[in-house]
Motif scaffolding. Structure first.
Motif: not given
Length: 831
Positions: A3, A6, A10, A33, A35, A38, A62-63, A65-67, A315
């Protein structure tokens, strides 16, 4: 994945434009937002899993989309909201050769219009193959009449799209296709020359037979199953042994030149290599492809459909801008596998506009996973987009993505079953599937595969802005590292955003110098590389994509025509499925331009600043000579009867310097209506003329003022005023929504006649005004419009520029399926 990799990204604050685009287009209700969006998407798709898996899958979704997994705009804007909107981006609507009912299993024209309208109403982009419609002049035995041809019926689809989009928030998007061997193909090629079909992208369906005839300087038959009319029969039309009618034989190179000249001048029609599309189709054994979605990345059968998603490649770049920079393929493969599962679930979660589309989705389960940010990621890796190394890296990314998606779909087949039309032997015999690694082919033979198609590289438009910090669009390189985007606000003011490419922002954020001349060699933009380098990137990636790639090959305005043609023959030889190009010119203008930072606000002593009028940007001028006036009598009819007024426009000539070159142009200076016409019903005309005169003298945009006037509506019904000449030479009356609109139309006609506006009321650029004035002075005669390169006849734009929904300028054009504003850089719907 670590993590901490990034953390540097961020800490960058989001771009203001990204936040606003997210909130306007994708965040719904109380969402504010990324988040929250997502989480809604993850929850909505996971709800279609088996009960024991839902909570786990929601977290995995969700994971992912965050990545870097970004579902396409339809999914982000509608999933989980309970609205009757489709999650599919791409549709193809069949059209048959009958008015209603069906013909050869295809819906009649007006049935197809209704079905397409329902699809667009739900948010889908639609493509059509109009080739089944019989040619103009052919026999219609049922009514003892003659057919009007596919181009005339396209007007109905265009009007329907315009009506549907006016009722909703999302602009309609359509692709019209006609085969190169259709007898009406020349009319189709020229369809937009008169400004029609503003709601269509057009492409010609080109066969291998035709391309072989072009290269071999042979002839081709223009043919159709419909019987020709008497004129065609008198000209030698005949029937072949297989029942098809040959309307005429033409030299392939002559027809190809007409396609190329139109594309060179107007960026349309595009070219689809339909034999290549079918040869590479995984479902060659159950369907025939003849059209694509509006952006061209999805060749689809009748009622075909597909949902889309993209991986944000930035990413997966580790240690960017260092000697240790590298690409994390392991994480990309893991995210891709989850992306496939999410897109497969979207087929179950969507609202289907039509039952035929639902059947197609269920039986074939097409999905299209691609990527965005290729240009930005290469920059972060220290690799030039237009280098061999850049193409090799892109090809490797595409190959790894292919293998990961096919492996994921095989695993889904083990869990949920293969798509219903799966036939192991025939599927494995497909040309694309034969190129898969042996291990994957063996798994397909054993377990089947969940999705018939898995890969597609689409334009990513606003989702790149909203979800990826403006990573470069799809497969494209960055157009500009920084530009300014203007947006019209609810109070009718204009707001300007600075928009920066993600890689450029990150480079600056890490403390590097981004001043002029200080960027490293890998920072190369789209217009700084050759057209053939764009083509070679498509050639490197296409073998690993089972559908197609949406990409625009940008060429400069002075790009030689001969080399331009070579791009298309090169694309066919390279095995591409289609090609779209864009060349800025005096007719279409440029779609996007890098804009320097806004200059300081002018002092009160400088009221006529360059910011008030496009003509005066970079153009300092001084008046010369006397005013020259043109007077026209305007007659129009309303419910109250016929009326007539006389209008006068006075012009002034000015010398000036534009981009370092001395130019001379003519522009309006005064608008006038004789004072003795001041009746109660026409006082507003006099006041309007005075306001237009003040605007002209102050340097404001006359084009925009008249365009706004043409949108004025009253309650007294239509006003008939003026005529326009159709393609077939017939004059048709023009109806307006008010007297104001009718007067504005006639003023536009005068300014078009003087060459100040183009044929659709858009401002003609300064260099073109200079050229036209010199021509007129030399010939002692007026010219209407712009003189073409070869024939000296009048040329009109490929399409009228439409009003931008963000800044209000009439500068909205469609390129490669995306609505783009040349004034504020707005990017709208992309299929």
């Amino acid at each position: 994945m670590n993590a901490n990799d990034h953390m540097f990204a961020a800490t960058m604050p989001p771009q203001e434009v990204s936040v606003d685009v997210l909130r306007e287009k994708y965040a719904k209700g109380s969402e504010n937002s990324i988040d929250e969006v997502r989480a809604r998407v993850a929850r909505a798709l996971a709800s279609h899993e088996a009960e024991p898996l839902r909570e786990e899958m929601e977290q995995r979704f969700l994971w992912a989309q965050e990545r870097g997994f970004v579902p396409a705009g339809r999914i982000n804007s509608a999933a989980g909201l309970g609205i009757k909107a489709t999650l599919m981006n791409c549709f193809v609507q069949p059209v048959g050769d009958s008015i209603t009912g069906s013909h050869d299993g295809l819906p009649g024209i007006y049935t197809a219009v209704a079905e397409a309208a329902e699809t667009m109403r739900r948010g889908g982009g639609v493509g059509y193959d109009f080739s089944p419609i019989r040619p103009a002049g052919s026999v219609v035995r049922g009514t003892r009449s003659r057919a009007s041809g596919p181009v005339s019926y396209m007007e109905v689809f265009d009007a329907s799209c315009r009506t549907v989009e006016s009722a909703g928030a999302r602009r309609g998007a359509q692709m019209g296709v006609l085969r190169i061997d259709h007898p009406d193909v020349e009319r189709f090629i020229a369809a937009k020359d008169g400004g029609a079909f503003s709601n269509f992208n057009l492409s010609v369906g080109v066969t291998d037979e035709f391309m072989a005839a072009v290269l071999g300087d042979g002839e081709i038959e223009l043919r159709h199953q419909a019987e020709p009319g008497p004129d065609a029969m008198a000209d030698g039309a005949y029937r072949r042994d297989d029942g098809l009618w040959v309307y005429q034989r033409v030299r392939a190179r002559d027809l190809w030149d007409k396609v190329m000249h139109s594309t060179y001048d107007h960026a349309e029609p595009g070219v689809l290599f339909i034999d290549r599309m079918n040869a590479e189709n995984n479902l060659y054994y159950v369907e025939r492809l003849a059209a694509t979605n509006p952006c061209g990345e999805q060749p689809l059968p009748p009622y075909g459909c597909c949902d889309l998603g993209s991986l944000n490649l930035t990413h997966y770049v580790r240690s960017p801008f260092t000697i240790d920079a590298h690409f994390d393929f392991d994480t990309m493969r893991e995210v891709a596998a989850i992306g496939v599962r999410m897109l497969d679930l979207a087929l179950d979660a969507t609202q289907w506009p039509l039952p035929q589309q639902a059947a197609e989705g269920r039986d074939k389960r097409r999905v299209g996973l691609g990527f965005m940010g290729l240009g930005s990621a290469l920059v972060m890796l220290g690799i030039r987009y237009d280098s061999d190394e850049g193409r090799e890296m892109a090809a490797r990314i595409a190959r790894e993505l292919r293998d990961a998606t096919y492996a994921a779909s095989i695993a889904l087949a083990q869990e949920k079953g293969p798509f219903p039309l799966f036939d192991a032997q025939r599927y494995l015999d497909g040309q694309f599937v034969q190129r898969l690694p042996d291990a994957l082919r063996a798994e397909i033979a054993l377990h089947g595969i969940r999705n018939s198609h898995l890969l597609s590289i689409a334009p990513t438009g606003t989702i790149s802005l909203a979800f990826a910090d403006n990573a470069s669009n799809g497969i494209e390189p960055a157009f500009s590292w920084v530009y300014h985007r203007k947006k019209r606000m609810p109070d009718d003011t204009t707001r300007t955003y600075e928009v920066a490419d993600h890689a450029w922002r990150l480079y600056r954020h890490l403390g590097h110098d981004v001043g002029e001349g200080s960027l490293p060699r890998q920072f190369v933009t789209a217009l700084e590389m050759s057209a053939h380098d764009h083509l070679r990137m498509m050639e490197a990636v296409q073998p690993y994509i089972d559908t197609a790639i949406s990409k625009t090959v940008n060429v400069p305005a002075d790009y030689p025509y001969g080399e331009f043609k070579d791009l298309y023959t090169g694309a066919w030889r390279a095995g591409l499925k289609g090609l779209a190009t864009y060349r800025p010119n005096s007719v279409t203008g440029s779609v996007l331009s890098a804009v320097p930072a806004p200059p300081p606000a002018p002092s009160p002593a400088q009221p006529n600043s360059a910011e008030t009028d496009p003509l005066r940007r970079r153009f300092e001028s001084r008046p010369i000579g006397e005013l020259e006036s043109v007077t026209t009598k305007v007659e129009y009819s309303t419910q109250e009867g016929k009326k007539a007024v006389y209008l006068t426009i006075s012009f002034i000539r000015v010398d000036g310097v534009f981009d370092g070159r001395e130019v001379r142009i003519e522009r309006p200076f005064e608008f006038f209506m004789p004072a003795n016409q001041r009746s109660d019903g026409q006082q507003w005309i006099t006041s309007t003329m005075r306001l237009l005169s003040m605007a002209a003298r102050a340097g404001s945009s006359i084009a925009k003022a008249l365009g706004d006037m043409r949108e004025v509506v009253w309650e007294k019904g239509p006003v008939r005023c003026g005529f326009l000449t159709r393609e077939d030479g017939v004059q048709v009356p023009v109806y307006h929504d008010s007297e104001v609109a009718a007067i504005a139309f006639m003023l536009q006609r005068v300014l078009i006649g003087r060459g100040f506006l183009d044929s659709y009321g858009n401002q003609v650029p300064v260099p073109e005004l200079d050229r036209l004035l010199r021509l007129r002075s030399a010939a002692h005669a007026s010219l209407v419009g712009a003189v073409t390169r070869e024939t000296g006849t009048i040329a009109v734009p490929a399409r009228p520029a439409e009003k931008c929904p963000e800044c209000g300028a009439r500068a909205l054009q469609r390129v490669d399926g995306c609505a783009r504003c040349g004034e504020c850089h707005y990017i709208g719907s992309c299929g």
